[in-house]
Design an enzyme around this catalytic site. Sequence first.
Site, PDB file in Angstrom:
ATOM      1  N   LYS A 124       0.964  -1.189   0.073  1.00  0.00           N
ATOM      2  CA  LYS A 124       0.103  -0.042  -0.095  1.00  0.00           C
ATOM      3  C   LYS A 124       0.876   1.196  -0.042  1.00  0.00           C
ATOM      4  O   LYS A 124       0.656   1.988  -0.733  1.00  0.00           O
ATOM      5  CB  LYS A 124      -0.882   0.034   1.314  1.00  0.00           C
ATOM      6  CG  LYS A 124      -1.875   1.215   1.180  1.00  0.00           C
ATOM      7  CD  LYS A 124      -2.859   1.142   2.458  1.00  0.00           C
ATOM      8  CE  LYS A 124      -2.168   1.982   3.711  1.00  0.00           C
ATOM      9  NZ  LYS A 124      -2.827   2.389   4.916  1.00  0.00           N
ATOM     10  N   ASP A 142      -7.016   0.736   1.129  1.00  0.00           N
ATOM     11  CA  ASP A 142      -6.730   0.965   2.370  1.00  0.00           C
ATOM     12  C   ASP A 142      -7.981   0.365   3.036  1.00  0.00           C
ATOM     13  O   ASP A 142      -8.954  -0.339   2.075  1.00  0.00           O
ATOM     14  CB  ASP A 142      -6.629   2.230   2.783  1.00  0.00           C
ATOM     15  CG  ASP A 142      -7.706   3.205   2.789  1.00  0.00           C
ATOM     16  OD1 ASP A 142      -8.391   2.890   1.918  1.00  0.00           O
ATOM     17  OD2 ASP A 142      -7.770   4.448   2.862  1.00  0.00           O
TER      18      ASP A 142
END
Length: 214
Positions: A124, A142
């Site tokens: 991420k 997320d």
Amino acid sequence: MQPQMDYNTIREVFRRFQAVEPEPKGELHHTNAFTLLVAVALSAQTTDIGVNKATAALFPIADTPEKMLALGEEALTQHIKTIGLFRNKAKNVIALSRLLVERFSGQVPSSRAALESLPGVGRKTANVVLNMWWGHPAQAVDTHIFRIGNRTGICPGRDVVAVERAIEDNIPVEYQHHAHHWLILHGRYICQARKPRCADCLINDLCPFEEKTA
């Protein structure tokens, strides 16, 4: 988990997002690729607001890997002690700064594999840096995106990698660059976890979520 939303509906969703916010921006404060990398690494399990408060005094004195190493772990810890997991994050930031100097001549690399080789940098974080700094259409999934993707069927998946692939496979290419920012902001302020603000949602009529709130 909703079934995959059809292509034309997805196109309309992102047409509306773009009409309201043509150039969505991430909310983490940064001045260069290094401060962006550090800010994103610090943001795990912490709000962007909390990170911005912690880095307001940090980045003016440590905006390069060399300066961060000169600052040292103890001083860095004091700067970021208001955010979650600050001790481990301080160790990772010092370690990644050292590797940037030793392996990458002090420069933040522009490949996912190189970024993920740095301590405390997962997929991420790497995708955020690739997208925001290098302009790659990388999708940083997320909790907000994972929730929205499955709640609406825009990009459903059983894990973050599956949701990331669904974004890449199903969202029209012209919306790919800003896709994760539109979804994050929508999840943060409208399609919230416990009390989604469906009455204020610009895609309410396109969303199949059965538990819509008034």
